[in-house]
Motif scaffolding. Sequence first.
Motif, PDB file in Angstrom:
ATOM      1  N   ARG A 108     -43.860  -3.549 -11.196  1.00 38.37           N
ATOM      2  CA  ARG A 108     -45.075  -3.529 -11.998  1.00 38.37           C
ATOM      3  C   ARG A 108     -46.312  -3.697 -11.120  1.00 38.37           C
ATOM      4  N   ARG A 109     -47.321  -2.867 -11.396  1.00 34.63           N
ATOM      5  CA  ARG A 109     -48.566  -2.947 -10.632  1.00 34.63           C
ATOM      6  C   ARG A 109     -49.445  -4.043 -11.241  1.00 34.63           C
ATOM      7  N   PRO A 110     -49.939  -4.994 -10.440  1.00 38.66           N
ATOM      8  CA  PRO A 110     -50.765  -6.075 -10.995  1.00 38.66           C
ATOM      9  C   PRO A 110     -52.119  -5.554 -11.471  1.00 38.66           C
ATOM     10  N   HIS A 111     -52.713  -6.323 -12.376  1.00 44.98           N
ATOM     11  CA  HIS A 111     -54.016  -5.964 -12.922  1.00 44.98           C
ATOM     12  C   HIS A 111     -55.054  -6.021 -11.800  1.00 44.98           C
ATOM     13  N   PRO A 112     -55.892  -4.979 -11.658  1.00 45.77           N
ATOM     14  CA  PRO A 112     -56.857  -4.959 -10.546  1.00 45.77           C
ATOM     15  C   PRO A 112     -57.847  -6.128 -10.572  1.00 45.77           C
ATOM     16  N   SER A 113     -58.235  -6.573 -11.773  1.00 45.36           N
ATOM     17  CA  SER A 113     -59.140  -7.727 -11.836  1.00 45.36           C
ATOM     18  C   SER A 113     -58.445  -8.987 -11.348  1.00 45.36           C
ATOM     19  N   ALA A 114     -57.145  -9.113 -11.644  1.00 44.64           N
ATOM     20  CA  ALA A 114     -56.385 -10.265 -11.159  1.00 44.64           C
ATOM     21  C   ALA A 114     -56.311 -10.261  -9.637  1.00 44.64           C
ATOM     22  N   VAL A 115     -56.121  -9.089  -9.064  1.00 40.06           N
ATOM     23  CA  VAL A 115     -56.058  -8.970  -7.601  1.00 40.06           C
ATOM     24  C   VAL A 115     -57.391  -9.389  -6.979  1.00 40.06           C
ATOM     25  N   ALA A 116     -58.500  -8.938  -7.570  1.00 37.17           N
ATOM     26  CA  ALA A 116     -59.826  -9.276  -7.046  1.00 37.17           C
ATOM     27  C   ALA A 116     -60.094 -10.780  -7.153  1.00 37.17           C
ATOM     28  N   LEU A 117     -59.702 -11.374  -8.275  1.00 32.25           N
ATOM     29  CA  LEU A 117     -59.907 -12.810  -8.457  1.00 32.25           C
ATOM     30  C   LEU A 117     -59.016 -13.613  -7.504  1.00 32.25           C
ATOM     31  N   GLN A 118     -57.797 -13.121  -7.293  1.00 35.88           N
ATOM     32  CA  GLN A 118     -56.906 -13.772  -6.329  1.00 35.88           C
ATOM     33  C   GLN A 118     -57.533 -13.782  -4.928  1.00 35.88           C
ATOM     34  N   ALA A 119     -58.101 -12.657  -4.537  1.00 36.46           N
ATOM     35  CA  ALA A 119     -58.747 -12.575  -3.222  1.00 36.46           C
ATOM     36  C   ALA A 119     -59.941 -13.528  -3.133  1.00 36.46           C
ATOM     37  N   ALA A 120     -60.703 -13.635  -4.214  1.00 33.78           N
ATOM     38  CA  ALA A 120     -61.845 -14.551  -4.225  1.00 33.78           C
ATOM     39  C   ALA A 120     -61.374 -15.997  -4.145  1.00 33.78           C
ATOM     40  N   GLY A 121     -60.243 -16.302  -4.785  1.00 34.33           N
ATOM     41  CA  GLY A 121     -59.681 -17.647  -4.695  1.00 34.33           C
ATOM     42  C   GLY A 121     -59.259 -17.992  -3.288  1.00 34.33           C
ATOM     43  N   VAL A 122     -58.687 -17.029  -2.593  1.00 32.59           N
ATOM     44  CA  VAL A 122     -58.300 -17.229  -1.188  1.00 32.59           C
ATOM     45  C   VAL A 122     -59.526 -17.561  -0.345  1.00 32.59           C
ATOM     46  N   GLU A 123     -60.596 -16.796  -0.547  1.00 35.15           N
ATOM     47  CA  GLU A 123     -61.819 -17.043   0.223  1.00 35.15           C
ATOM     48  C   GLU A 123     -62.391 -18.418  -0.085  1.00 35.15           C
ATOM     49  N   ALA A 124     -62.344 -18.820  -1.353  1.00 36.00           N
ATOM     50  CA  ALA A 124     -62.889 -20.127  -1.736  1.00 36.00           C
ATOM     51  C   ALA A 124     -62.092 -21.261  -1.122  1.00 36.00           C
ATOM     52  N   ILE A 125     -60.765 -21.135  -1.132  1.00 31.23           N
ATOM     53  CA  ILE A 125     -59.958 -22.214  -0.554  1.00 31.23           C
ATOM     54  C   ILE A 125     -60.151 -22.280   0.953  1.00 31.23           C
ATOM     55  N   GLY A 126     -60.411 -21.139   1.568  1.00 31.98           N
ATOM     56  CA  GLY A 126     -60.701 -21.128   2.999  1.00 31.98           C
ATOM     57  C   GLY A 126     -61.989 -21.855   3.340  1.00 31.98           C
ATOM     58  N   ARG A 127     -62.928 -21.880   2.398  1.00 31.67           N
ATOM     59  CA  ARG A 127     -64.193 -22.599   2.595  1.00 31.67           C
ATOM     60  C   ARG A 127     -64.099 -24.051   2.145  1.00 31.67           C
ATOM     61  N   GLY A 128     -62.937 -24.441   1.623  1.00 29.96           N
ATOM     62  CA  GLY A 128     -62.774 -25.802   1.141  1.00 29.96           C
ATOM     63  C   GLY A 128     -63.328 -26.030  -0.248  1.00 29.96           C
ATOM     64  N   GLU A 129     -63.626 -24.961  -0.973  1.00 29.92           N
ATOM     65  CA  GLU A 129     -64.195 -25.065  -2.325  1.00 29.92           C
ATOM     66  C   GLU A 129     -63.050 -25.051  -3.336  1.00 29.92           C
ATOM     67  N   LEU A 130     -62.422 -26.206  -3.537  1.00 25.39           N
ATOM     68  CA  LEU A 130     -61.202 -26.269  -4.328  1.00 25.39           C
ATOM     69  C   LEU A 130     -61.434 -25.963  -5.802  1.00 25.39           C
ATOM     70  N   GLU A 131     -62.547 -26.453  -6.371  1.00 30.73           N
ATOM     71  CA  GLU A 131     -62.811 -26.172  -7.790  1.00 30.73           C
ATOM     72  C   GLU A 131     -62.980 -24.677  -8.020  1.00 30.73           C
ATOM     73  N   SER A 132     -63.730 -24.037  -7.152  1.00 32.67           N
ATOM     74  CA  SER A 132     -63.932 -22.598  -7.280  1.00 32.67           C
ATOM     75  C   SER A 132     -62.617 -21.841  -7.115  1.00 32.67           C
ATOM     76  N   ALA A 133     -61.821 -22.272  -6.121  1.00 34.51           N
ATOM     77  CA  ALA A 133     -60.537 -21.607  -5.892  1.00 34.51           C
ATOM     78  C   ALA A 133     -59.644 -21.729  -7.109  1.00 34.51           C
ATOM     79  N   ALA A 134     -59.562 -22.937  -7.677  1.00 34.27           N
ATOM     80  CA  ALA A 134     -58.720 -23.145  -8.856  1.00 34.27           C
ATOM     81  C   ALA A 134     -59.184 -22.271 -10.021  1.00 34.27           C
ATOM     82  N   GLY A 135     -60.490 -22.157 -10.205  1.00 31.92           N
ATOM     83  CA  GLY A 135     -61.023 -21.320 -11.274  1.00 31.92           C
ATOM     84  C   GLY A 135     -60.646 -19.858 -11.096  1.00 31.92           C
ATOM     85  N   HIS A 136     -60.767 -19.363  -9.873  1.00 35.84           N
ATOM     86  CA  HIS A 136     -60.428 -17.966  -9.614  1.00 35.84           C
ATOM     87  C   HIS A 136     -58.932 -17.710  -9.832  1.00 35.84           C
ATOM     88  N   PHE A 137     -58.085 -18.610  -9.338  1.00 33.03           N
ATOM     89  CA  PHE A 137     -56.644 -18.409  -9.520  1.00 33.03           C
ATOM     90  C   PHE A 137     -56.262 -18.471 -10.995  1.00 33.03           C
TER      91      PHE A 137
END
Length: 374
Positions: A46-75
């Motif tokens: 199954r191909r994942p939803h493109p918006s989910a993929v984009a939000l997942q990528a944004a969550g990765v970037e947020a956790i890399g910056r140490g922004e845990l609340e933002s990362a949790a929201g994106h995931f």
Amino acid sequence: MKNGAACGGLGKPLGPWTSGLTVAIVVAVVVMSAMVSAAGCATARRRPHPSAVALQAAGVEAIGRGELESAAGHFALALEYDPHLAEAESGLGLVALRRGDTARAEEDFRAALALNEDLAEAHLNLADLLMRRGADENALAEARAALAIDPGYADARLLAGELLLRLGRTSDAHWELEKLCAAFPRRADAHAANALVLARLGRPVAASEQADMALAIDPGLAAAHRARAEILQRTGELEEAAREIELAIASNPGSVEDRLTLATILAARGMWPQAARALADLVSAAPRQPEVRFVMAFVALGRGQATAALQDADDALALRAHYPEARLIRASALLQLGRADEGHQEIERFLGEAPATMVTERAQAQKTLAAVPR
């Protein structure tokens, strides 16, 4: 053919050569091509939803910056778009782990694996969590699962090497780390890890070469200073060893392993009160880490506190049943307490458990058996 997740980069390393593993989350979602069965039926992943993929990528970037609340929201939002996106579930687990909520982190990692059992990063994140709890055998199984999915997953191989060392399987640890150094010759942490293992195998020259290679790549690497400290400690250069481990502590003050090493070096120099002070708050910092109890037993024995040493050795063995070093301390404490029969039994158990690499300790144990009457 297994569905593999691309491996992430290593953040801060963990364990004897490292002080904390930050397992990167996979940004890209791998979409497998259709596989045709013997009956001729084709099934497509199954191909994942493109918006989910984009939000997942944004969550990765947020956790890399140490922004845990933002990362949790994106995931979390990614999972609303696509409840089957295992990478987002694993991302929530890593956020929980960073917050210190290990129960929630384990729940999220296992949920991710229920969605995709071949998600290598979730196996590795779970391995890291289990190692922090002292469940080293289970952690090794998870690290091995990650490597079965992706043999080139460098972080998983590094963690497997660390776990094997903690389990006393020093030669196996060396084999894993030699493979890692061959595949990733510019990874300073791999060379530092290999240096530590070589030191414990009684090969100080080769160990020093590996430590030097690590520092040539990354002059400030705490793991390399940690390895140098152990090499110097094993060759009797205790003052220099203390300086090296202090450099590692300065780089990562929260490292339990480095503070344990410093306490051990201070004890070896006969600085027992200073060693005891160095251990003062480690039980609360790492309640499930058997090495903490072992070093406490060693220091207590050196201060003539045999009863306390016996209790600490028992605690270490309760946390790790196969721990020959702790068993030897237990035997010494029993002998100091006048319990000769029990002390002899413990020495015999030590000799049955201790690997051949513990040459000095085995020789001393044999000498004690011959010298102390039952």
